[in-house]
Design a protein around this motif. Structure first.
Motif, PDB file in Angstrom:
ATOM      1  N   GLU A  90      15.163 -35.455 -69.721  1.00  0.00           N
ATOM      2  CA  GLU A  90      16.615 -35.648 -69.681  1.00  0.00           C
ATOM      3  C   GLU A  90      17.017 -37.104 -69.428  1.00  0.00           C
ATOM      4  N   ASN A  91      16.191 -37.871 -68.710  1.00  0.00           N
ATOM      5  CA  ASN A  91      16.473 -39.303 -68.566  1.00  0.00           C
ATOM      6  C   ASN A  91      16.498 -39.976 -69.927  1.00  0.00           C
ATOM      7  N   GLU A  92      15.497 -39.671 -70.753  1.00  0.00           N
ATOM      8  CA  GLU A  92      15.415 -40.283 -72.080  1.00  0.00           C
ATOM      9  C   GLU A  92      16.521 -39.762 -72.998  1.00  0.00           C
ATOM     10  N   GLU A 136      22.549 -37.486 -62.168  1.00  0.00           N
ATOM     11  CA  GLU A 136      21.234 -38.029 -61.821  1.00  0.00           C
ATOM     12  C   GLU A 136      20.509 -38.659 -63.004  1.00  0.00           C
ATOM     13  N   PHE A 137      20.960 -38.384 -64.214  1.00  0.00           N
ATOM     14  CA  PHE A 137      20.305 -38.955 -65.392  1.00  0.00           C
ATOM     15  C   PHE A 137      21.003 -40.220 -65.892  1.00  0.00           C
ATOM     16  N   LYS A 178      20.068 -42.853 -58.636  1.00  0.00           N
ATOM     17  CA  LYS A 178      19.361 -41.569 -58.641  1.00  0.00           C
ATOM     18  C   LYS A 178      18.181 -41.542 -59.612  1.00  0.00           C
ATOM     19  N   ARG A 179      18.147 -42.480 -60.560  1.00  0.00           N
ATOM     20  CA  ARG A 179      17.034 -42.550 -61.510  1.00  0.00           C
ATOM     21  C   ARG A 179      15.872 -43.319 -60.891  1.00  0.00           C
ATOM     22  N   LYS A 180      14.657 -42.847 -61.107  1.00  0.00           N
ATOM     23  CA  LYS A 180      13.479 -43.539 -60.574  1.00  0.00           C
ATOM     24  C   LYS A 180      13.330 -44.935 -61.149  1.00  0.00           C
ATOM     25  N   ASP A 181      13.719 -45.097 -62.432  1.00  0.00           N
ATOM     26  CA  ASP A 181      13.578 -46.413 -63.052  1.00  0.00           C
ATOM     27  C   ASP A 181      14.749 -47.340 -62.752  1.00  0.00           C
ATOM     28  N   LYS A 182      15.743 -46.831 -62.019  1.00  0.00           N
ATOM     29  CA  LYS A 182      16.913 -47.610 -61.584  1.00  0.00           C
ATOM     30  C   LYS A 182      17.784 -48.117 -62.740  1.00  0.00           C
ATOM     31  N   LYS A 183      17.588 -47.563 -63.937  1.00  0.00           N
ATOM     32  CA  LYS A 183      18.425 -47.975 -65.063  1.00  0.00           C
ATOM     33  C   LYS A 183      19.858 -47.488 -64.866  1.00  0.00           C
ATOM     34  N   SER A 233      26.508 -34.028 -60.042  1.00  0.00           N
ATOM     35  CA  SER A 233      25.059 -34.143 -60.073  1.00  0.00           C
ATOM     36  C   SER A 233      24.500 -32.746 -60.298  1.00  0.00           C
ATOM     37  N   GLY A 234      23.621 -32.590 -61.271  1.00  0.00           N
ATOM     38  CA  GLY A 234      23.202 -31.253 -61.669  1.00  0.00           C
ATOM     39  C   GLY A 234      24.286 -30.607 -62.500  1.00  0.00           C
ATOM     40  N   ALA A 235      24.278 -29.291 -62.532  1.00  0.00           N
ATOM     41  CA  ALA A 235      25.267 -28.548 -63.312  1.00  0.00           C
ATOM     42  C   ALA A 235      26.622 -28.550 -62.617  1.00  0.00           C
TER      43      ALA A 235
END
Length: 465
Positions: free
Chosen positions: A165-167, A186-187, A192-197, A232-234
Motif C-alpha cells: 500500500e505504500n507503493e 499511514e501510507f 507514519k511511513r518507515k521510509d519517511k517519504k 489512519s486506517g479505514a
C-alpha cells in the motif's frame, strides 16, 4: 461485435495487453450487439463482501425499523435495472479475495488471490481506469477503507502484492487519477511511513488539493484533482460514526460519492468512478451484525446519491454489485425470529467498539451491565464469565485478517444469535454467486449469468471503446 477488431483496439490502448481469447467472455456476451446509446460516464459500485443474506437483512431492517424499502431493492421493484448472477472465482480458487476479484473487473483476467492485475508469468493486465484515462475521461475511486486497499487498487494499478500500500499510494500520484478518497493516512504521512517519504507533498506538487475531514468536502475547488484521506486506517463503521460525536468529522460514503461526482460531472469527455463500501466486508469477517447492516445501509444511501445523478444525467451507466460473499449471514427460523431480528435496532455500537471497551478488570456484573447498555441483551452469568475468559487469557484468542486485537468476535456473535436470530457460516469469504445490476445506457448488455471478468469488457462495450 467484431471480436478481432475489439481485441486489437484494446491491445493498442493498453500497450501491455496479453491476450487470452478463451477467457475473453464467459457466455453469450461474445455476440452482444452494440449498445443503443453510448455511456459517457460509468459509476461502478461495490459493496465489498456482500453475501445475498447481507442484502436481504439490510432491506428487512430498512422495512421493519425505518419503514421503507432500500434503494437497491427499489431498483428491482421498479424494474429500472438489468439483473444478473455473477460467478466470483479467482484464478487460484473458487473463493476469491478482494485483490483478485477487483482485478477481474479491473484487468479483465482472473489472477491469483493476493495480486493486482498480474498474471502467473508476470503478465501485466492494464487496469480499466488507466484505459479510460487514456481516452480522456476523468477517473476516481472512493472507499470506506484505505484508498490504497485491494478494491480501488484493482481498477488502477498492477502489483504483485495487495499489501504494497505504500507503493500503491505513490503509483496513484504518478498515474494521476482525478479523485481518490478514503482512509489510509499511514501510507501518505511521513511521520507514519518507515521510509519517511512525504506522499502528501508529492500529490501537492502534482496539483492535487488534499482533503482531511468532512468539512473539506464542501470547500473543495472544482476542477482541481482531489486526494481525500480522512483517517489512519479505514474510516469508522457507520453505526459508530452516528453514535460517537468525534467520529462525525469524517464523511459518509454518500458524501464522498457526491463530492466525487460533483468534481468530475462537467468534464466534456465524461468520467468513471468506483464507489466501494469496503467495511461491509470487514463487518462480515467479524460476524458483527450491527456493523454489517448499518454499513450496508450506508452503501444503500450512496446508491441513492448515484441514482439521483444518473437519472437526471441519462448518460451514465451505473453498475451495482459486490466482489464476493463473506460469512453467508442469514436469519434463522423460529417463533420469535421477527421480534429477535428487530431487536438489532437496540444495538448502539459495533461489536468492535463494545469488545474493545472490555478489559480484564471487569467483574461479572460490569460485563452484564455493559452488554445491556450497548445491546439491550441480558447476559446469563455463565455467558459473562465466558466473554471475560477471553480477556484473562484463559481462552484461546480469536485471530483473523481484520482482528489484529484478537477480540472474541465469534464468541460474542454466538451469544447474540440467541437473541437476534442471525447466524453465520464462517468468518471468511465464500464462493457463492452474487448480485449484479446495470442501470442506464448499456444496461441491455447484461445477460442473466456472468463471470466477474465479463464486467471489464461490458464497461468497454458500453462506453464504445
Amino acid at each position: 461485435m467484431n471480436r478481432r477488431k475489439f481485441l486489437k483496439g484494446s491491445a493498442l490502448l493498453s500497450g501491455l495487453f496479453t491476450l487470452n481469447p478463451s477467457d475473453f467472455l464467459a457466455n453469450s456476451t461474445k455476440e452482444i450487439p452494440d449498445p443503443g446509446k453510448k455511456a459517457k460516464n460509468i459509476i461502478f459500485m461495490i459493496s465489498d463482501g456482500m453475501s445475498s443474506g447481507t442484502l436481504a437483512m439490510a432491506n428487512l431492517y430498512s422495512q421493519n425499523i425505518l419503514g421503507k424499502n432500500g434503494n437497491w431493492m427499489n431498483l428491482y421493484l421498479e424494474n429500472k435495472v438489468s439483473r444478473a448472477l455473477m460467478d466470483t472465482a479467482s484464478a487460484s480458487s473458487i473463493v476469491t479475495d478482494s485483490a483478485a476479484a477487483s482485478s477481474s473487473f479491473g484487468g479483465g483476467y482472473r489472477v491469483k488471490n493476493g495480486v493486482l492485475n498480474m498474471g502467473a508469468n508476470g503478465e501485466k493486465y492494464v487496469p480499466i481506469w488507466q484505459k479510460f484515462k487514456k481516452t480522456g475521461k476523468k477517473t476516481g475511486c472512493v472507499t470506506t477503507v484505505t484508498i490504497t486497499h485491494a478494491t480501488p487498487a484493482g481498477f488502477c494499478v498492477n502489483s504483485d502484492s495487495r499489501n504494497a500500500e505504500n507503493e500503491i499510494a505513490e503509483m496513484y500520484a504518478e498515474i494521476g487519477f482525478d479523485v481518490m478518497m478514503g482512509g489510509g493516512d499511514e501510507f501518505f504521512n511521513p511521520l507514519k511511513r518507515k521510509d519517511k517519504k512525504d506522499i502528501y507533498s508529492l500529490y501537492k506538487q502534482k496539483g492535487y488539493q488534499v482533503l482531511k475531514n468532512r468539512a473539506d468536502l464542501k470547500t473543495a475547488e472544482k476542477g482541481k484533482k482531489v486526494l481525500g484521506v480522512f483517517n489512519s486506517g479505514a474510516l469508522p463503521y457507520s453505526i459508530d460514526r452516528t453514535s460517537i460525536p468525534e467520529l462525525q468529522q469524517m464523511p459518509s460514503l454518500a458524501e464522498m460519492a457526491q463530492t466525487a461526482i460533483h468534481q468530475m460531472k462537467d468534464h466534456k469527455e465524461g468520467f468513471v468512478l468506483q464507489i466501494e463500501g469496503g467495511k461491509v466486508d470487514w463487518a462480515a469477517h467479524a460476524n458483527d451484525i450491527s456493523a454489517l447492516i448499518h454499513d450496508q445501509l450506508a452503501f444503500d444511501e450512496a446508491i441513492k446519491t448515484v441514482m439521483d445523478f444518473a437519472e437526471k444525467d441519462q448518460n451514465t451507466l451505473v453498475i451495482i454489485t459486490t466482489d464476493h460473499g463473506n460469512a453467508n449471514p442469514g436469519t434463522i427460523y423460529g417463533p420469535d425470529a421477527t421480534k429477535n431480528f428487530n431487536s438489532i435496532s437496540d444495538y448502539r455500537y459495533t461489536n468492535e467498539y463494545i469488545l474493545n471497551a472490555i478489559h480484564p478488570e471487569f467483574n461479572i456484573q460490569q460485563m452484564k451491565d455493559w452488554i445491556y447498555e450497548t445491546n439491550k441483551i441480558r447476559l446469563a452469568d455463565d455467558e459473562a464469565k465466558h466473554l471475560l475468559s477471553f480477556y484473562s487469557g484463559l481462552e484461546k484468542q480469536e485471530a483473523g485478517l481484520y482482528n489484529y486485537k484478537k477480540l472474541p468476535f465469534k464468541a460474542y456473535s454466538e451469544i447474540q444469535k440467541k437473541h437476534n436470530s442471525v447466524g453465520w457460516i464462517s468468518m471468511d469469504h465464500s464462493g457463492d454467486y452474487v448480485e449484479a445490476a446495470f442501470y442506464g445506457p448499456g444496461k441491455e448488455l447484461l445477460p442473466p449469468f456472468i463471470k466477474n471478468t465479463d464486467l471489464h469488457y461490458l464497461m468497454l462495450k458500453a462506453a464504445q471503446i
